[in-house]
Design an enzyme around this catalytic site. Structure first.
Site, PDB file in Angstrom:
ATOM      1  CG  HIS A 121      -1.734   1.211   1.395  1.00 17.45           C
ATOM      2  ND1 HIS A 121      -3.027   1.330   0.925  1.00 17.45           N
ATOM      3  CD2 HIS A 121      -1.455   2.398   1.986  1.00 17.45           C
ATOM      4  CE1 HIS A 121      -3.497   2.534   1.210  1.00 17.45           C
ATOM      5  NE2 HIS A 121      -2.565   3.199   1.868  1.00 17.45           N
ATOM      6  CD  GLU A 122       1.701   3.283   3.719  1.00 13.24           C
ATOM      7  OE1 GLU A 122       1.812   4.404   3.175  1.00 13.24           O
ATOM      8  OE2 GLU A 122       0.719   2.970   4.396  1.00 13.24           O
TER       9      GLU A 122
END
Length: 346
Positions: free
Chosen positions: A340-341
């Site tokens: 996600h990051e």
């Protein structure tokens, strides 16, 4: 005829949005971190585009002790100190009123000294704690989203007001400094590092140093919002890898940092990063925009993780695991968080 409702909305916006007479283009931020005293002090020089003639400059700040300020106008060919300084705690702003107006269409350079405390607030520039052999130790890192860069240095702390950032970190020589971009130099302090005719607050930073301190300078960032600026200082260790990108053909160095007691649990998150970074470049069909991608695992971290550009940060339970003991759910959680990051880098 002007709409009364429109005027009302604009007035309300003015209460929460900074004036746009001047806008930042580039920040040179110098931060000296003293982990022993749990404090930091710094100096910021901000290059401004003056869009409309103005004699006042307003920006964000909170929880900082502000030092000397001055502004140099390229058009006026002169430097002036403020005739009045107004700090409004409720709106987290400081306004500098200058004797001579800055001409519209010109460039100016605002310089401000500042200092602050390293608190356990998990916002701004703060301290995190961990234990080694029963002894508590500390390091420092940032968490600026959504509006806490102003706790670390005075700035235009609104996402729309993007600028480039040149970060310089001064720290004890046996610690590690991290930021969004790769380091361009790192040297143990010598008196030659201090330059004559420096701003008093910057000269003060250097005057207290000896050969137990070092200075790390980082490459300037691309234009970006203040909330994804990041830096950290501590006794970190790291694991590293690299990946060749499918579009650009560039080899991107990858690292994950953590304290010595948990670094052995960081390999899985590093492997995930190496797997997904080239995949995203294919999916988005846009080259990865930065020269490296680090991750810092933090023991004290309020969010799950944070997409600081080039320096992802996240809590231990979101980025660490022992592959020999962790179940599938734990692996999926770390993989999801890191992936996600990484996706936020575009």
């Amino acid at each position: 005829m002007a709409s009364p409702l429109g005027s009302s909305v604009k007035k309300q916006d003015d209460q929460y949005r900074l004036p746009t007479d001047v806008k930042p283009k580039h920040y040179d931020v110098t931060i000296k971190t003293d982990l022993g005293r749990l404090e930091f002090e710094g100096f910021v020089k901000i290059r401004l585009d003056v869009h409309r003639t103005t004699s006042s400059v307003t920006l964000n700040t909170t929880a900082l002790e502000l030092g000397k300020a001055s502004i140099y106008s390229d058009a006026l060919k002169s430097e002036q100190e403020p005739s009045e300084v107004t700090i409004v705690k409720e709106s987290e702003r400081v306004t500098y009123q200058f004797p001579t107006a800055l001409p519209g269409g010109s460039t100016a350079h605002l310089k401000i000294g500042f200092s602050g405390k390293l608190l356990g607030s998990m916002t701004g520039y703060y301290k995190a704690t961990y234990e080694i052999e029963g002894k508590q130790r500390v390091y420092a890192l940032t968490q600026f989203e959504p509006t806490d860069a102003r706790r670390a240095f005075p700035c235009w702390d609104e996402p729309l007001l993007k600028a480039t950032f040149g970060i310089t970190l001064i720290s004890r020589a046996d610690t590690v400094n991290l930021s969004n971009m790769p380091a361009t130099s790192e040297d143990v302090y010598t008196p030659a590092a201090a330059k004559p005719n420096e701003h008093p607050d910057l000269a003060k930073l250097y005057s207290s140093l000896d050969d137990t301190w070092k200075i790390t300078q980082f490459q300037s960032t691309p234009p970006m919002s203040t909330y994804i600026v990041a830096f950290a200082n501590g006794h970190f260790e790291h694991l590293e890898s690299s990946v060749k990108m499918p579009l650009s053909g560039k080899t991107i160095p990858l690292r994950i940092y953590a304290t010595t007691d948990v670094i052995h649990q960081a390999q899985f998150a590093l492997d995930v990063k190496a797997s997904v970074l080239p995949l995203y470049e294919k999916v988005f069909d846009v080259e990865y925009p930065l020269p490296k991608l680090d991750t810092l695992v933090a023991s004290d971290f309020d969010a799950g993780a944070m997409e600081n550009w080039g320096l992802i940060t996240g809590r231990t339970n979101a980025l660490l695991l022992d592959p020999k003991k962790a179940d599938l759910a734990a692996k999926k959680w770390v993989a999801t968080t890191q992936s996600h990051e990484v996706a936020h880098m575009w």
